[in-house]
Design a protein around this motif. Structure first.
Motif, PDB file in Angstrom:
ATOM      1  N   GLY A 275       0.801  -1.218   0.000  1.00  0.00           N
ATOM      2  CA  GLY A 275       0.000   0.000   0.000  1.00  0.00           C
ATOM      3  C   GLY A 275       0.829   1.261   0.000  1.00  0.00           C
ATOM      4  O   GLY A 275       0.283   2.368   0.010  1.00  0.00           O
ATOM      5  N   GLU A 276       2.153   1.133  -0.016  1.00  0.00           N
ATOM      6  CA  GLU A 276       3.037   2.293   0.005  1.00  0.00           C
ATOM      7  C   GLU A 276       3.252   2.823  -1.413  1.00  0.00           C
ATOM      8  O   GLU A 276       3.359   2.042  -2.372  1.00  0.00           O
ATOM      9  CB  GLU A 276       4.379   1.928   0.637  1.00  0.00           C
ATOM     10  CG  GLU A 276       4.261   1.528   2.101  1.00  0.00           C
ATOM     11  CD  GLU A 276       5.530   0.874   2.620  1.00  0.00           C
ATOM     12  OE1 GLU A 276       5.935   1.192   3.743  1.00  0.00           O
ATOM     13  OE2 GLU A 276       6.125   0.048   1.887  1.00  0.00           O
ATOM     14  N   LEU A 277       3.333   4.131  -1.541  1.00  0.00           N
ATOM     15  CA  LEU A 277       3.616   4.752  -2.833  1.00  0.00           C
ATOM     16  C   LEU A 277       5.112   4.688  -3.099  1.00  0.00           C
ATOM     17  O   LEU A 277       5.927   4.924  -2.198  1.00  0.00           O
ATOM     18  CB  LEU A 277       3.149   6.203  -2.851  1.00  0.00           C
ATOM     19  CG  LEU A 277       1.655   6.461  -2.665  1.00  0.00           C
ATOM     20  CD1 LEU A 277       1.355   7.942  -2.883  1.00  0.00           C
ATOM     21  CD2 LEU A 277       0.819   5.610  -3.607  1.00  0.00           C
ATOM     22  N   ALA A 278       5.472   4.395  -4.343  1.00  0.00           N
ATOM     23  CA  ALA A 278       6.887   4.256  -4.698  1.00  0.00           C
ATOM     24  C   ALA A 278       7.100   4.703  -6.132  1.00  0.00           C
ATOM     25  O   ALA A 278       6.155   4.838  -6.923  1.00  0.00           O
ATOM     26  CB  ALA A 278       7.353   2.809  -4.522  1.00  0.00           C
ATOM     27  N   THR A 279       8.353   4.960  -6.474  1.00  0.00           N
ATOM     28  CA  THR A 279       8.709   5.300  -7.851  1.00  0.00           C
ATOM     29  C   THR A 279       8.777   4.026  -8.686  1.00  0.00           C
ATOM     30  O   THR A 279       8.674   2.911  -8.164  1.00  0.00           O
ATOM     31  CB  THR A 279      10.074   6.004  -7.892  1.00  0.00           C
ATOM     32  OG1 THR A 279      11.088   5.079  -7.444  1.00  0.00           O
ATOM     33  CG2 THR A 279      10.088   7.223  -6.987  1.00  0.00           C
ATOM     34  N   ALA A 280       8.976   4.188  -9.986  1.00  0.00           N
ATOM     35  CA  ALA A 280       9.072   3.028 -10.863  1.00  0.00           C
ATOM     36  C   ALA A 280      10.237   2.127 -10.477  1.00  0.00           C
ATOM     37  O   ALA A 280      10.211   0.917 -10.699  1.00  0.00           O
ATOM     38  CB  ALA A 280       9.228   3.485 -12.317  1.00  0.00           C
ATOM     39  N   GLY A 281      11.288   2.726  -9.863  1.00  0.00           N
ATOM     40  CA  GLY A 281      12.448   1.942  -9.440  1.00  0.00           C
ATOM     41  C   GLY A 281      12.262   1.258  -8.101  1.00  0.00           C
ATOM     42  O   GLY A 281      13.164   0.562  -7.627  1.00  0.00           O
ATOM     43  N   GLY A 282      11.097   1.446  -7.456  1.00  0.00           N
ATOM     44  CA  GLY A 282      10.820   0.792  -6.185  1.00  0.00           C
ATOM     45  C   GLY A 282      11.176   1.599  -4.959  1.00  0.00           C
ATOM     46  O   GLY A 282      10.988   1.127  -3.829  1.00  0.00           O
ATOM     47  N   GLN A 283      11.673   2.838  -5.135  1.00  0.00           N
ATOM     48  CA  GLN A 283      12.006   3.674  -3.975  1.00  0.00           C
ATOM     49  C   GLN A 283      10.714   4.275  -3.397  1.00  0.00           C
ATOM     50  O   GLN A 283       9.935   4.905  -4.124  1.00  0.00           O
ATOM     51  CB  GLN A 283      12.971   4.800  -4.358  1.00  0.00           C
ATOM     52  CG  GLN A 283      14.370   4.346  -4.708  1.00  0.00           C
ATOM     53  CD  GLN A 283      14.482   3.845  -6.135  1.00  0.00           C
ATOM     54  OE1 GLN A 283      13.765   4.298  -7.013  1.00  0.00           O
ATOM     55  NE2 GLN A 283      15.388   2.902  -6.375  1.00  0.00           N
TER      56      GLN A 283
ATOM     57  N   VAL B 173      -1.259   3.762   1.835  1.00  0.00           N
ATOM     58  CA  VAL B 173      -2.694   3.827   1.576  1.00  0.00           C
ATOM     59  C   VAL B 173      -3.326   2.517   2.046  1.00  0.00           C
ATOM     60  O   VAL B 173      -2.804   1.434   1.747  1.00  0.00           O
ATOM     61  CB  VAL B 173      -2.977   4.033   0.072  1.00  0.00           C
ATOM     62  CG1 VAL B 173      -4.474   4.102  -0.188  1.00  0.00           C
ATOM     63  CG2 VAL B 173      -2.273   5.286  -0.429  1.00  0.00           C
ATOM     64  N   PRO B 174      -4.433   2.555   2.796  1.00  0.00           N
ATOM     65  CA  PRO B 174      -5.120   1.315   3.181  1.00  0.00           C
ATOM     66  C   PRO B 174      -5.459   0.485   1.938  1.00  0.00           C
ATOM     67  O   PRO B 174      -5.908   1.032   0.928  1.00  0.00           O
ATOM     68  CB  PRO B 174      -6.388   1.819   3.893  1.00  0.00           C
ATOM     69  CG  PRO B 174      -6.013   3.180   4.395  1.00  0.00           C
ATOM     70  CD  PRO B 174      -5.085   3.748   3.363  1.00  0.00           C
ATOM     71  N   ARG B 175      -5.236  -0.803   2.039  1.00  0.00           N
ATOM     72  CA  ARG B 175      -5.409  -1.663   0.862  1.00  0.00           C
ATOM     73  C   ARG B 175      -6.805  -1.556   0.248  1.00  0.00           C
ATOM     74  O   ARG B 175      -6.958  -1.595  -0.977  1.00  0.00           O
ATOM     75  CB  ARG B 175      -5.114  -3.114   1.244  1.00  0.00           C
ATOM     76  CG  ARG B 175      -3.641  -3.371   1.563  1.00  0.00           C
ATOM     77  CD  ARG B 175      -3.372  -4.853   1.675  1.00  0.00           C
ATOM     78  NE  ARG B 175      -1.961  -5.113   1.922  1.00  0.00           N
ATOM     79  CZ  ARG B 175      -1.425  -6.330   1.983  1.00  0.00           C
ATOM     80  NH1 ARG B 175      -2.205  -7.387   1.831  1.00  0.00           N
ATOM     81  NH2 ARG B 175      -0.139  -6.480   2.210  1.00  0.00           N
ATOM     82  N   GLU B 176      -7.810  -1.439   1.103  1.00  0.00           N
ATOM     83  CA  GLU B 176      -9.175  -1.396   0.579  1.00  0.00           C
ATOM     84  C   GLU B 176      -9.486  -0.082  -0.129  1.00  0.00           C
ATOM     85  O   GLU B 176     -10.525   0.046  -0.790  1.00  0.00           O
ATOM     86  CB  GLU B 176     -10.179  -1.638   1.700  1.00  0.00           C
ATOM     87  CG  GLU B 176     -10.230  -0.560   2.769  1.00  0.00           C
ATOM     88  CD  GLU B 176      -9.174  -0.733   3.860  1.00  0.00           C
ATOM     89  OE1 GLU B 176      -9.251   0.006   4.852  1.00  0.00           O
ATOM     90  OE2 GLU B 176      -8.280  -1.596   3.698  1.00  0.00           O
ATOM     91  N   GLN B 177      -8.574   0.901  -0.031  1.00  0.00           N
ATOM     92  CA  GLN B 177      -8.814   2.201  -0.661  1.00  0.00           C
ATOM     93  C   GLN B 177      -7.839   2.499  -1.808  1.00  0.00           C
ATOM     94  O   GLN B 177      -7.847   3.599  -2.347  1.00  0.00           O
ATOM     95  CB  GLN B 177      -8.712   3.310   0.395  1.00  0.00           C
ATOM     96  CG  GLN B 177      -9.709   3.188   1.533  1.00  0.00           C
ATOM     97  CD  GLN B 177      -9.619   4.334   2.514  1.00  0.00           C
ATOM     98  OE1 GLN B 177      -9.534   5.499   2.108  1.00  0.00           O
ATOM     99  NE2 GLN B 177      -9.630   4.027   3.807  1.00  0.00           N
TER     100      GLN B 177
END
Length: 246
Positions: free
Chosen positions: A116-124, A136-140
């Motif tokens: 649920g975490e926001l990351a860049t295309a490289g995974g950071q 972000v909560p998974r259900e949202q």
């Protein structure tokens, strides 16, 4: 080697550095968020006590002082992904650096990890102003949007705000690879200062035609330097031959 040969050598080393930087710019002409680099040189003047003429008492050498980034903004490149962002103006997205710490990037490809975490295309992972990942909560996850000030909205309201750092000078930012930068003495942009364009990313600000022209100029300058060096060697050889006959 005499002084003139050392001067020419320093010039040719500077040209080699310019060529390396220009070639790197060309290689990254399609890299999202890439800022073209420009080499920075300083003049080093060496003084001697004795010389045949006064003008020869000072000798100028070229010293490689590093490289600076061209802060000009690249064009907006639409991607169709509503999470992708482009910083409109100065600043860098704050992300978690490999191995820990904070790194900075202009590449605004954004995805949601399984956690649920926001990351860049490289995974950071993207960080907020407190240095924490934005989760972000998974259900949202399907309902998230990003506002122009960097606020991440979900179905139940905001879940965080992407930190954007600005630096007083581009000399405070150094590339570390993979589109990431190291930086020092940056400041967080307030929501009223941050401006994001949503649904696209920033294209590289490299202009291939300009870099190609610069590469030709560098090669011509190098050829001229080599020709001068050859002429000086021929002059020395003739002088030695004449001295030998005497």
């Amino acid at each position: 080697m005499d002084v003139s040969s050392f001067v020419l050598l320093s010039h040719e080393q500077a040209l080699r550095r310019q060529l390396d930087v220009t070639a790197n710019n060309m290689a990254n002409s399609s890299t999202v968020g890439f800022k073209r680099e420009q080499p920075l040189f300083h003049e080093y003047v060496e003084k001697v006590q004795e010389a045949p003429v006064d003008d020869a008492k000072k000798t100028s050498f070229v010293l490689d002082f590093g490289a600076v980034h061209d802060a000009a903004q690249g064009a907006f490149q639409a991607t169709g992904n509503p999470l992708d962002v482009m910083i409109d103006g100065s600043g860098y997205l704050n992300v978690e650096a490999p191995g820990g710490g904070v790194a900075y990037t202009r590449a605004g490809f954004i995805k949601v990890l399984e956690t649920g975490e926001l990351a860049t295309a490289g995974g950071q992972r993207l960080l907020d102003a407190n240095g924490r990942p934005i989760t972000v909560p998974r259900e949202q996850i399907s309902s998230i949007t990003i506002a122009q000030d960097g606020t991440v909205m979900a179905a139940d309201g905001p879940v965080g705000r992407i930190a954007i750092s600005a630096f007083a000078s581009e000399t405070q930012v150094d590339p570390r690879g993979d589109g990431l930068m190291n930086g020092s003495n940056g400041r967080f942009l307030a929501p009223t200062e941050a401006r994001l364009k949503i649904g696209g990313v920033e294209a590289s600000n490299v202009q291939p035609i300009v870099e190609t022209t610069k590469m030709v100029e560098i090669l011509r300058a190098y050829q001229t330097s080599v020709a001068i060096s050859d002429s000086m060697n021929s002059m020395r050889q003739r002088a030695i031959e004449r001295l030998g006959k005497m």
